[in-house]
Write a protein that holds these residues in place. Structure first.
Motif, mmCIF file in Angstrom:
data_model
loop_
_atom_site.group_PDB
_atom_site.id
_atom_site.type_symbol
_atom_site.label_atom_id
_atom_site.label_comp_id
_atom_site.label_asym_id
_atom_site.label_seq_id
_atom_site.Cartn_x
_atom_site.Cartn_y
_atom_site.Cartn_z
ATOM 1 N N PRO A 47 0.781 -1.237 0.000
ATOM 2 C CA PRO A 47 0.000 0.000 0.000
ATOM 3 C C PRO A 47 0.817 1.294 0.000
ATOM 4 C CG PRO A 47 0.165 -0.823 2.220
ATOM 5 C CD PRO A 47 0.930 -1.792 1.356
ATOM 6 N N SER A 48 2.121 1.257 0.422
ATOM 7 C CA SER A 48 2.759 2.563 0.655
ATOM 8 C C SER A 48 4.284 2.498 0.545
ATOM 9 C CB SER A 48 2.383 3.090 2.044
ATOM 10 O OG SER A 48 2.720 2.140 3.041
ATOM 11 N N SER A 49 4.781 1.814 -0.458
ATOM 12 C CA SER A 49 6.229 1.614 -0.557
ATOM 13 C C SER A 49 6.857 2.472 -1.642
ATOM 14 C CB SER A 49 6.548 0.143 -0.847
ATOM 15 O OG SER A 49 6.081 -0.690 0.182
ATOM 16 N N LEU A 50 8.157 2.699 -1.497
ATOM 17 C CA LEU A 50 8.996 3.226 -2.559
ATOM 18 C C LEU A 50 10.047 2.168 -2.830
ATOM 19 C CD1 LEU A 50 9.923 5.538 -4.449
ATOM 20 C CD2 LEU A 50 11.413 6.302 -2.576
ATOM 21 N N MET A 51 9.984 1.554 -4.018
ATOM 22 C CA MET A 51 10.902 0.482 -4.361
ATOM 23 C C MET A 51 12.206 1.073 -4.880
ATOM 24 S SD MET A 51 8.947 -1.970 -3.497
ATOM 25 C CE MET A 51 10.019 -3.333 -3.945
ATOM 26 N N LEU A 52 13.319 0.664 -4.294
ATOM 27 C CA LEU A 52 14.657 1.098 -4.691
ATOM 28 C C LEU A 52 15.337 -0.086 -5.370
ATOM 29 C CD1 LEU A 52 15.483 2.788 -1.274
ATOM 30 C CD2 LEU A 52 14.672 3.926 -3.346
ATOM 31 N N GLY A 53 15.556 0.031 -6.681
ATOM 32 C CA GLY A 53 16.016 -1.102 -7.466
ATOM 33 C C GLY A 53 17.530 -1.170 -7.593
ATOM 34 N N PHE A 54 18.070 -2.394 -7.499
ATOM 35 C CA PHE A 54 19.515 -2.599 -7.525
ATOM 36 C C PHE A 54 19.903 -3.815 -8.359
ATOM 37 C CE2 PHE A 54 18.469 -0.461 -3.610
ATOM 38 C CZ PHE A 54 19.441 0.515 -3.501
ATOM 39 N N MET A 55 21.130 -3.777 -8.868
ATOM 40 C CA MET A 55 21.823 -4.956 -9.351
ATOM 41 C C MET A 55 22.842 -5.317 -8.273
ATOM 42 S SD MET A 55 20.321 -5.368 -12.270
ATOM 43 C CE MET A 55 21.306 -6.613 -13.118
ATOM 44 N N ALA A 56 22.936 -6.576 -7.916
ATOM 45 C CA ALA A 56 23.835 -6.999 -6.835
ATOM 46 C C ALA A 56 24.632 -8.219 -7.282
ATOM 47 C CB ALA A 56 23.036 -7.313 -5.575
ATOM 48 N N ARG A 57 25.881 -8.287 -6.868
ATOM 49 C CA ARG A 57 26.764 -9.397 -7.245
ATOM 50 C C ARG A 57 26.939 -10.344 -6.061
ATOM 51 N NH1 ARG A 57 28.336 -11.658 -11.927
ATOM 52 N NH2 ARG A 57 28.945 -9.633 -12.794
ATOM 53 N N ALA A 58 26.599 -11.607 -6.272
ATOM 54 C CA ALA A 58 26.726 -12.621 -5.231
ATOM 55 C C ALA A 58 28.179 -13.028 -5.048
ATOM 56 C CB ALA A 58 25.876 -13.838 -5.588
ATOM 57 N N THR A 59 28.561 -13.321 -3.813
ATOM 58 C CA THR A 59 29.891 -13.855 -3.519
ATOM 59 C C THR A 59 29.823 -15.305 -3.077
ATOM 60 O OG1 THR A 59 29.769 -12.997 -1.253
ATOM 61 C CG2 THR A 59 30.785 -11.576 -2.926
ATOM 62 N N SER A 60 28.603 -15.852 -3.068
ATOM 63 C CA SER A 60 28.400 -17.289 -2.822
ATOM 64 C C SER A 60 27.233 -17.734 -3.688
ATOM 65 C CB SER A 60 28.122 -17.566 -1.340
ATOM 66 O OG SER A 60 26.870 -17.006 -0.946
ATOM 67 N N THR A 61 27.061 -19.022 -3.867
ATOM 68 C CA THR A 61 26.017 -19.507 -4.777
ATOM 69 C C THR A 61 25.120 -20.592 -4.185
ATOM 70 O OG1 THR A 61 27.558 -21.123 -5.732
ATOM 71 C CG2 THR A 61 27.381 -18.972 -6.840
ATOM 72 N N GLU A 62 25.450 -21.117 -3.020
ATOM 73 C CA GLU A 62 24.641 -22.196 -2.452
ATOM 74 C C GLU A 62 23.369 -21.621 -1.849
ATOM 75 O OE1 GLU A 62 24.913 -25.905 0.734
ATOM 76 O OE2 GLU A 62 26.722 -24.791 0.158
ATOM 77 N N ILE A 63 22.213 -22.052 -2.381
ATOM 78 C CA ILE A 63 20.920 -21.515 -1.967
ATOM 79 C C ILE A 63 20.380 -22.257 -0.756
ATOM 80 C CG2 ILE A 63 18.513 -21.211 -2.668
ATOM 81 C CD1 ILE A 63 19.539 -20.915 -5.546
ATOM 82 N N GLU A 64 19.881 -21.488 0.207
ATOM 83 C CA GLU A 64 19.215 -22.061 1.375
ATOM 84 C C GLU A 64 18.023 -21.165 1.706
ATOM 85 O OE1 GLU A 64 20.202 -23.229 6.029
ATOM 86 O OE2 GLU A 64 21.846 -22.939 4.604
ATOM 87 N N VAL A 65 16.845 -21.521 1.175
ATOM 88 C CA VAL A 65 15.673 -20.660 1.346
ATOM 89 C C VAL A 65 15.211 -20.667 2.787
ATOM 90 C CG1 VAL A 65 14.936 -20.958 -1.046
ATOM 91 C CG2 VAL A 65 14.067 -22.496 0.713
ATOM 92 N N ASP A 66 14.615 -19.534 3.193
ATOM 93 C CA ASP A 66 14.175 -19.419 4.584
ATOM 94 C C ASP A 66 12.886 -20.178 4.853
ATOM 95 O OD1 ASP A 66 12.293 -17.813 3.325
ATOM 96 O OD2 ASP A 66 12.782 -15.993 4.416
ATOM 97 N N GLY A 67 12.069 -20.438 3.826
ATOM 98 C CA GLY A 67 10.821 -21.169 4.009
ATOM 99 C C GLY A 67 9.696 -20.335 4.556
#
Length: 314
Positions: A244-264
């Motif tokens: 309802p009330s956000s300002l989205m700030l968009g970025f490109m970001a570079r990962a330094t690791s690749t192993e995914i572990e989702v929070d669920g």
């Protein structure tokens, strides 16, 4: 932090194109000026209700915000918001009502920003974004956060005042970061939130916390949601997002690791995609592209190198 060069910057991100409307904030406290503007024959207004407005198709195939002269407007006193003037001196107001008015011709239809944002002109979208943001804030901030008493509307809808303790309250905007994360193999990381349907993937996003820089927020959100560490962060662009009330700030970001572990909790699934893999997933229907109105689509396009497949907001 550096700034990413957007080669498609001449194509405005949805909801951000110059509207041609001067918000004329210096008039908001001038009751005499506001009264004169409201009664002027060129003034136009529209109703906003529950984040929706009425839109209509014109004979030449365009879609317009349904507006009327002020003298034809539904009655309302307190919930009348001044949105600004255009270069011709026309004033625009939004009227907050419990429901949208009916239309005798039955051709107009209600629409929210996710649909209307892709159809309306820059002027109409700018007016709608402003009105929807004010309406949501007005509906959810009727009482003083300092003393609990009911507040009253002031400044043509842009302030709420507490007559008990004198506090003034202003429309809330929550900063949020949204980021396209890539790795050293130039793959992009996309995730699926727990409440999203199968196949809907997009960039990661989250709110900025108190005492945190936006770069810190990007790194924290990515690590919390998918367990990936991020190094370099580059700013791309911003987008108002009144859901309802956000300002989205968009970025490109570079990962330094690749192993995914989702929070669920927020993210159910996350995957790395090469360009060929993402194109194949789009073509097979395995992955649905984000809605074109979202800055997420632009961030992915910057990496992908061309526009994403279009997708209906329905």
């Amino acid at each position: 932090m550096t700034t990413w060069t957007d080669p498609s910057a001449d194509r405005p991100i949805s909801l951000t194109a110059p509207s041609g409307i001067d918000r004329a904030a210096h008039h908001r406290l001038d009751e005499a000026w506001l009264a004169a503007a409201w009664s002027h024959p060129t003034t136009r207004c529209f109703v906003v209700s529950g984040g929706q407005v009425l839109i209509d198709e014109t004979a030449d195939g365009r879609t317009e915000l349904v507006m009327t002269p002020s003298f034809e407007a539904p009655l309302t006193e307190a919930h009348r918001y001044f949105l600004g003037n255009d270069e011709d001196g026309v004033s625009y107001f939004a009227l907050q009502k419990d429901s949208l008015p009916g239309r005798m011709d039955q051709s107009a239809r209600p629409a929210g920003l996710r649909e209307a944002g892709a159809l309306l002109s820059a002027r109409d979208v700018g007016l709608m974004v402003h009105a929807v943001g004010l309406e949501n804030w007005q509906r959810t901030h009727r009482f003083c956060s300092r003393c609990g008493e009911r507040t009253v509307i002031a400044a043509a809808g842009h302030i709420r005042r507490c007559q008990a303790c004198g506090a003034e309250h202003y429309p809330r905007t929550d900063p949020a970061v949204i980021m396209a994360v890539t790795d050293e193999d130039d793959r992009v990381l996309l995730g699926r939130q727990v409440h999203w349907p199968e196949g809907r993937f997009s960039t990661l996003a989250g709110f900025v916390e108190p005492g945190e820089s936006i770069e810190q927020s990007v790194r924290r959100e990515v690590h919390e949601e998918v367990g990936i560490s991020v190094g370099q962060v580059e700013y791309v662009a911003s987008q108002p997002w009144p859901f309802p009330s956000s300002l989205m700030l968009g970025f490109m970001a570079r990962a330094t690791s690749t192993e995914i572990e989702v929070d669920g909790d927020e993210i159910h699934e996350a995957r790395w995609f090469s360009r060929d893999e993402l194109r194949a997933a789009f073509e097979s229907g395995e992955v649905l592209p984000p809605y074109g109105i979202s800055i997420a689509a632009r961030l992915i396009e910057l990496w992908y190198g061309k526009p994403l497949p279009t997708r209906s907001a329905a």
